[in-house]
Design a protein around this motif. Sequence first.
Motif, PDB file in Angstrom:
ATOM      1  N   ILE A  33      50.797 -20.083  21.277  1.00 21.95           N
ATOM      2  CA  ILE A  33      52.009 -19.397  21.705  1.00 21.95           C
ATOM      3  C   ILE A  33      53.011 -19.456  20.568  1.00 21.95           C
ATOM      4  CG2 ILE A  33      53.869 -19.338  23.409  1.00 21.95           C
ATOM      5  CD1 ILE A  33      51.957 -20.695  25.359  1.00 21.95           C
ATOM      6  N   GLY A  34      53.294 -18.295  19.994  1.00 22.72           N
ATOM      7  CA  GLY A  34      54.143 -18.235  18.815  1.00 22.72           C
ATOM      8  C   GLY A  34      55.529 -18.792  19.029  1.00 22.72           C
ATOM      9  N   SER A  35      56.135 -18.534  20.194  1.00 21.52           N
ATOM     10  CA  SER A  35      57.492 -19.016  20.424  1.00 21.52           C
ATOM     11  C   SER A  35      57.545 -20.538  20.437  1.00 21.52           C
ATOM     12  CB  SER A  35      58.025 -18.458  21.748  1.00 21.52           C
ATOM     13  OG  SER A  35      57.194 -18.851  22.829  1.00 21.52           O
ATOM     14  N   VAL A  36      56.481 -21.180  20.972  1.00 22.57           N
ATOM     15  CA  VAL A  36      56.433 -22.643  20.968  1.00 22.57           C
ATOM     16  C   VAL A  36      56.318 -23.148  19.538  1.00 22.57           C
ATOM     17  CG1 VAL A  36      55.137 -24.663  21.712  1.00 22.57           C
ATOM     18  CG2 VAL A  36      55.454 -22.748  23.279  1.00 22.57           C
ATOM     19  N   GLN A  37      55.466 -22.509  18.749  1.00 23.28           N
ATOM     20  CA  GLN A  37      55.319 -22.912  17.358  1.00 23.28           C
ATOM     21  C   GLN A  37      56.641 -22.806  16.607  1.00 23.28           C
ATOM     22  OE1 GLN A  37      52.033 -20.124  16.542  1.00 23.28           O
ATOM     23  NE2 GLN A  37      50.805 -21.901  15.956  1.00 23.28           N
ATOM     24  N   ARG A  38      57.357 -21.699  16.836  1.00 28.35           N
ATOM     25  CA  ARG A  38      58.634 -21.501  16.143  1.00 28.35           C
ATOM     26  C   ARG A  38      59.672 -22.535  16.595  1.00 28.35           C
ATOM     27  NH1 ARG A  38      56.737 -16.149  16.736  1.00 28.35           N
ATOM     28  NH2 ARG A  38      57.733 -15.873  18.770  1.00 28.35           N
ATOM     29  N   ALA A  39      59.676 -22.844  17.904  1.00 26.53           N
ATOM     30  CA  ALA A  39      60.619 -23.840  18.401  1.00 26.53           C
ATOM     31  C   ALA A  39      60.336 -25.211  17.789  1.00 26.53           C
ATOM     32  CB  ALA A  39      60.538 -23.906  19.922  1.00 26.53           C
ATOM     33  N   MET A  40      59.047 -25.571  17.667  1.00 25.64           N
ATOM     34  CA  MET A  40      58.708 -26.858  17.078  1.00 25.64           C
ATOM     35  C   MET A  40      59.100 -26.906  15.605  1.00 25.64           C
ATOM     36  SD  MET A  40      57.685 -28.484  19.622  1.00 25.64           S
ATOM     37  CE  MET A  40      57.197 -29.983  18.781  1.00 25.64           C
ATOM     38  N   ARG A  41      58.943 -25.786  14.891  1.00 26.53           N
ATOM     39  CA  ARG A  41      59.368 -25.752  13.490  1.00 26.53           C
ATOM     40  C   ARG A  41      60.873 -25.967  13.382  1.00 26.53           C
ATOM     41  NH1 ARG A  41      56.135 -21.154  12.549  1.00 26.53           N
ATOM     42  NH2 ARG A  41      57.941 -19.871  11.999  1.00 26.53           N
ATOM     43  N   LEU A  42      61.602 -25.384  14.316  1.00 29.01           N
ATOM     44  CA  LEU A  42      63.057 -25.578  14.311  1.00 29.01           C
ATOM     45  C   LEU A  42      63.418 -27.037  14.564  1.00 29.01           C
ATOM     46  CD1 LEU A  42      64.930 -22.650  16.117  1.00 29.01           C
ATOM     47  CD2 LEU A  42      65.301 -23.531  13.808  1.00 29.01           C
ATOM     48  N   LEU A  43      62.743 -27.655  15.550  1.00 22.86           N
ATOM     49  CA  LEU A  43      63.016 -29.060  15.837  1.00 22.86           C
ATOM     50  C   LEU A  43      62.736 -29.932  14.620  1.00 22.86           C
ATOM     51  CD1 LEU A  43      61.601 -29.525  19.460  1.00 22.86           C
ATOM     52  CD2 LEU A  43      63.990 -29.761  18.744  1.00 22.86           C
ATOM     53  N   GLU A  44      61.627 -29.671  13.949  1.00 26.07           N
ATOM     54  CA  GLU A  44      61.284 -30.443  12.760  1.00 26.07           C
ATOM     55  C   GLU A  44      62.328 -30.238  11.662  1.00 26.07           C
ATOM     56  OE1 GLU A  44      57.384 -29.153  11.753  1.00 26.07           O
ATOM     57  OE2 GLU A  44      56.393 -30.378  13.284  1.00 26.07           O
ATOM     58  N   THR A  45      62.824 -29.008  11.546  1.00 27.12           N
ATOM     59  CA  THR A  45      63.834 -28.723  10.527  1.00 27.12           C
ATOM     60  C   THR A  45      65.135 -29.441  10.838  1.00 27.12           C
ATOM     61  OG1 THR A  45      62.835 -26.531  10.197  1.00 27.12           O
ATOM     62  CG2 THR A  45      65.031 -26.880   9.308  1.00 27.12           C
ATOM     63  N   VAL A  46      65.549 -29.408  12.110  1.00 31.27           N
ATOM     64  CA  VAL A  46      66.770 -30.122  12.499  1.00 31.27           C
ATOM     65  C   VAL A  46      66.612 -31.620  12.254  1.00 31.27           C
ATOM     66  CG1 VAL A  46      68.285 -30.720  14.424  1.00 31.27           C
ATOM     67  CG2 VAL A  46      67.433 -28.380  14.189  1.00 31.27           C
TER      68      VAL A  46
END
Length: 276
Positions: A33-46
């Motif tokens: 699920i692309g949206s989950v992947q993108r959300a996790m990337r954001l969390l890692e970036t934060v």
Amino acid sequence: MATTGTAPAHLTAAVPPQPHASASPAPAPATLIGSVQRAMRLLETVAGHPYGAPAKQLAREAGLALPTAYHLLRTLVHEGYLRREKGLFFLGEATERLTGRGAEQKRRGMVVGMLARWRDALGVPLYYAVYREGEVDVVCVSDSPVVPAVQEWADFRETGHAHAVGQCLLSQLDEEARRDHLDRHPVRPVTPYTVRDAQSLLRRLERTRRGEPVTERQEYALGTVCAAIPVTVGTTAATMAFSLPAHQTDRLLPTARRLQAEMQRVMGSLALSISI
């Protein structure tokens, strides 16, 4: 029977064609699920910005379009995984709870591993317990078919006066806390060898020297003797204990000394795990 020669046509026709060696790699599974992947990337970036970062910077570093990043950031803030202050985004309480649980599991795994090693080295079942919120809490038991643990035939919390685990934890409390515990869990006979009344127990606890092993002989379970080593870190009372068959009573104190030596060797690591 010989196997050389050409296979019959009706057999070769049924064999599916083999993929060419230079075939392209298989695509990513359709279930990602692309949206989950993108959300996790954001969390890692934060997480890489302990002092916070604005949305534009996070979008750029995570490789996301700014509108997508804004949408995900709003969702993550709403769910508590992020928090926003003065235009900067930080990890939220929900994320911190997740990481805290992971650290807790790591500490628990460390204690379980230590208990298993000591169990095998000493040839006894081991018990790790803490005094938490006014109760005796046996957190972890490490035994095996060769060295089985004592069966909890009477509630450990209700019978702290009768076993070495409870007596060791009570010995680390002040007098007021001890009396409060015994008011809630009165002394009662569990076996013919159990301490007879609260005053006798309190006198015994007062005589216990700080840091010394606490032992009991058949007070909780007939045919079983136990020893417990105190572990005190800050205001938390904890103990590491073991049991033996009564006919091995002569092993009680030597084994307690060996266990105490092992505990002192890793006390720093053990102290970090008191709260599991």
